[in-house]
Write a protein that holds these residues in place. Sequence first.
Motif, PDB file in Angstrom:
ATOM      1  N   GLU A  84       0.826  -1.216   0.000  1.00  0.00           N
ATOM      2  CA  GLU A  84       0.000   0.000   0.000  1.00  0.00           C
ATOM      3  C   GLU A  84       0.853   1.255   0.000  1.00  0.00           C
ATOM      4  N   VAL A  85       2.144   1.082   0.335  1.00  0.00           N
ATOM      5  CA  VAL A  85       3.068   2.214   0.386  1.00  0.00           C
ATOM      6  C   VAL A  85       4.479   1.679   0.167  1.00  0.00           C
ATOM      7  N   VAL A  86       5.349   2.538  -0.409  1.00  0.00           N
ATOM      8  CA  VAL A  86       6.743   2.166  -0.642  1.00  0.00           C
ATOM      9  C   VAL A  86       7.638   3.088   0.181  1.00  0.00           C
ATOM     10  N   ALA A  87       8.603   2.488   0.903  1.00  0.00           N
ATOM     11  CA  ALA A  87       9.614   3.256   1.642  1.00  0.00           C
ATOM     12  C   ALA A  87      10.952   2.982   0.972  1.00  0.00           C
ATOM     13  N   ILE A  88      11.604   4.033   0.486  1.00  0.00           N
ATOM     14  CA  ILE A  88      12.839   3.860  -0.281  1.00  0.00           C
ATOM     15  C   ILE A  88      13.933   4.756   0.272  1.00  0.00           C
ATOM     16  N   GLU A  89      15.180   4.265   0.210  1.00  0.00           N
ATOM     17  CA  GLU A  89      16.281   5.069   0.742  1.00  0.00           C
ATOM     18  C   GLU A  89      16.585   6.236  -0.186  1.00  0.00           C
ATOM     19  N   ARG A  90      16.776   7.412   0.419  1.00  0.00           N
ATOM     20  CA  ARG A  90      17.128   8.612  -0.336  1.00  0.00           C
ATOM     21  C   ARG A  90      18.599   8.530  -0.750  1.00  0.00           C
TER      22      ARG A  90
ATOM     23  N   THR B  62      16.331   8.930   4.730  1.00  0.00           N
ATOM     24  CA  THR B  62      17.794   8.909   4.692  1.00  0.00           C
ATOM     25  C   THR B  62      18.261   7.709   5.527  1.00  0.00           C
ATOM     26  N   PRO B  63      19.483   7.225   5.282  1.00  0.00           N
ATOM     27  CA  PRO B  63      20.015   6.122   6.092  1.00  0.00           C
ATOM     28  C   PRO B  63      19.963   6.470   7.593  1.00  0.00           C
ATOM     29  N   SER B  64      20.273   7.715   7.951  1.00  0.00           N
ATOM     30  CA  SER B  64      20.290   8.049   9.383  1.00  0.00           C
ATOM     31  C   SER B  64      18.876   8.091   9.970  1.00  0.00           C
ATOM     32  N   GLU B  65      17.873   8.465   9.175  1.00  0.00           N
ATOM     33  CA  GLU B  65      16.487   8.414   9.673  1.00  0.00           C
ATOM     34  C   GLU B  65      16.101   6.971   9.993  1.00  0.00           C
ATOM     35  N   ALA B  66      16.482   6.042   9.100  1.00  0.00           N
ATOM     36  CA  ALA B  66      16.158   4.628   9.319  1.00  0.00           C
ATOM     37  C   ALA B  66      16.896   4.096  10.546  1.00  0.00           C
ATOM     38  N   LYS B  67      18.172   4.485  10.676  1.00  0.00           N
ATOM     39  CA  LYS B  67      18.969   4.031  11.833  1.00  0.00           C
ATOM     40  C   LYS B  67      18.381   4.562  13.133  1.00  0.00           C
ATOM     41  N   LYS B  68      18.016   5.851  13.116  1.00  0.00           N
ATOM     42  CA  LYS B  68      17.444   6.489  14.303  1.00  0.00           C
ATOM     43  C   LYS B  68      16.132   5.790  14.687  1.00  0.00           C
ATOM     44  N   ALA B  69      15.283   5.535  13.688  1.00  0.00           N
ATOM     45  CA  ALA B  69      13.979   4.920  13.962  1.00  0.00           C
ATOM     46  C   ALA B  69      14.144   3.542  14.594  1.00  0.00           C
ATOM     47  N   LEU B  70      15.098   2.755  14.099  1.00  0.00           N
ATOM     48  CA  LEU B  70      15.221   1.367  14.562  1.00  0.00           C
ATOM     49  C   LEU B  70      16.042   1.202  15.841  1.00  0.00           C
ATOM     50  N   THR B  71      17.118   2.006  15.973  1.00  0.00           N
ATOM     51  CA  THR B  71      18.020   1.791  17.112  1.00  0.00           C
ATOM     52  C   THR B  71      18.052   2.973  18.059  1.00  0.00           C
ATOM     53  N   GLY B  72      17.462   4.104  17.650  1.00  0.00           N
ATOM     54  CA  GLY B  72      17.530   5.311  18.485  1.00  0.00           C
ATOM     55  C   GLY B  72      18.809   6.085  18.227  1.00  0.00           C
ATOM     56  N   ASN B  73      19.710   5.504  17.386  1.00  0.00           N
ATOM     57  CA  ASN B  73      20.996   6.127  17.094  1.00  0.00           C
ATOM     58  C   ASN B  73      21.174   6.267  15.578  1.00  0.00           C
ATOM     59  N   GLY B  74      21.211   7.525  15.106  1.00  0.00           N
ATOM     60  CA  GLY B  74      21.336   7.802  13.677  1.00  0.00           C
ATOM     61  C   GLY B  74      22.649   7.355  13.069  1.00  0.00           C
ATOM     62  N   ARG B  75      23.602   6.946  13.937  1.00  0.00           N
ATOM     63  CA  ARG B  75      24.909   6.502  13.424  1.00  0.00           C
ATOM     64  C   ARG B  75      25.153   5.018  13.717  1.00  0.00           C
ATOM     65  N   ALA B  76      24.087   4.268  13.962  1.00  0.00           N
ATOM     66  CA  ALA B  76      24.237   2.834  14.250  1.00  0.00           C
ATOM     67  C   ALA B  76      24.964   2.143  13.097  1.00  0.00           C
ATOM     68  N   ASP B  77      25.784   1.120  13.418  1.00  0.00           N
ATOM     69  CA  ASP B  77      26.497   0.420  12.336  1.00  0.00           C
ATOM     70  C   ASP B  77      25.629  -0.708  11.766  1.00  0.00           C
TER      71      ASP B  77
ATOM     72  N   ASP C 153      18.787  -4.024   4.794  1.00  0.00           N
ATOM     73  CA  ASP C 153      18.484  -2.586   4.666  1.00  0.00           C
ATOM     74  C   ASP C 153      17.062  -2.364   4.151  1.00  0.00           C
ATOM     75  N   ALA C 154      16.647  -3.200   3.211  1.00  0.00           N
ATOM     76  CA  ALA C 154      15.290  -3.072   2.659  1.00  0.00           C
ATOM     77  C   ALA C 154      14.249  -3.344   3.747  1.00  0.00           C
ATOM     78  N   LEU C 155      14.510  -4.335   4.613  1.00  0.00           N
ATOM     79  CA  LEU C 155      13.600  -4.624   5.727  1.00  0.00           C
ATOM     80  C   LEU C 155      13.597  -3.467   6.732  1.00  0.00           C
ATOM     81  N   ALA C 156      14.783  -2.910   6.999  1.00  0.00           N
ATOM     82  CA  ALA C 156      14.893  -1.801   7.952  1.00  0.00           C
ATOM     83  C   ALA C 156      14.065  -0.602   7.482  1.00  0.00           C
ATOM     84  N   LEU C 157      14.110  -0.309   6.182  1.00  0.00           N
ATOM     85  CA  LEU C 157      13.346   0.819   5.642  1.00  0.00           C
ATOM     86  C   LEU C 157      11.848   0.594   5.791  1.00  0.00           C
TER      87      LEU C 157
END
Lengths: 188, 188
Positions: free
Chosen positions: A69-75, A110-125, A150-154
């Motif tokens: 119903e919606v697509v989430a894609i990395e910028r 952005t990669p950092s938005e996805a990292k922040k959302a999942l781990t609370g840290n925009g610089r997670a490895d 990465d696709a699952l994380a997004l």
Amino acid sequence: MTDMQGLRVMGIDPGLTRCGLSVVQAGHGRAVLPVAVGVVRTPHEIPLQERLLRLSVAVEEWMDDYSPEVVAIERVFERGNVSTVMNTAHAVGVLMLSAARRGIPVHQYTPSEAKKALTGNGRADKKQMTSMVTRILGLSEPPRPADAADALALAVCHCWRAPFIARTEHLAELSGRQNTRDLRSGQQ
Amino acid sequence: MTDMQGLRVMGIDPGLTRCGLSVVQAGHGRAVLPVAVGVVRTPHEIPLQERLLRLSVAVEEWMDDYSPEVVAIERVFERGNVSTVMNTAHAVGVLMLSAARRGIPVHQYTPSEAKKALTGNGRADKKQMTSMVTRILGLSEPPRPADAADALALAVCHCWRAPFIARTEHLAELSGRQNTRDLRSGQQ
């Protein structure tokens, strides 16, 4: 907060050599259920336009099979190898077009938005991200390769951000109506 | 040298706000005949994927109307505003896909390649380029806007480069055959 339960999200980690694709379904609260994950590869020996065509055919098959119903894609950002960045940007154009042809809305993160959302840290490895994706989706083993994770994380990122996006849009709409009233009363 | 007489070339100056489109036909020798020129615009207020869809629909209409045998498109570089560069790169992906879906080969040219081909100077300015395009195609007035002139320049560039590309490909093929023979004789 708007309930997103049942929302089917396609997550895309765009690329031409490897493009990560995933589909998840939002559960109750912060629960997210995995539906599908995979990687589309196109050979670098064939002309660029042929690679884009193969990617387009593959992603449209996924969209037909899983009806997101919606697509989430990395910028895409301008970093790293110029030719790789441009190929990825061309791929994003094709992927977004596939969504538009089906009337599926697209959100870029952005990669950092996805990292922040999942781990609370925009610089997670990568390791932290893969570990969180595995835990959140209750997978028996970490998804491989990195593009699949990465696709699952997004997709998970969108499930969790969607209620806030919906609320913001709702507030913006209300505020728009308010402005309209103000203007009218000003004109009277 | 391979004769390209009659070859129908579509030139594209890619962009999302304005995309220049042109069609020309190679004549005898260096003669090039204008067939069509125009600009497709997409509004920046609508979502990116909708803009890409509108561009895709427009370019496919052009391809159906004019049946080009080859597409010449400007290569995107990382310069200027990041967001504009990325939007242009997304547009290129969509434009190349339209060609690939019809089996039309695509050639990319840098701005300096097009300038060199038309004026002999890779650093020619817009005025010189427009003047050359107007003269070569025997137009009664300079094409406007700049995107339309650039699209025509790319198509003319391909008409003039195509014989050399064909010869290079032919030589590469012959040289490939030669290598195959050498390897075989070495193995015997």
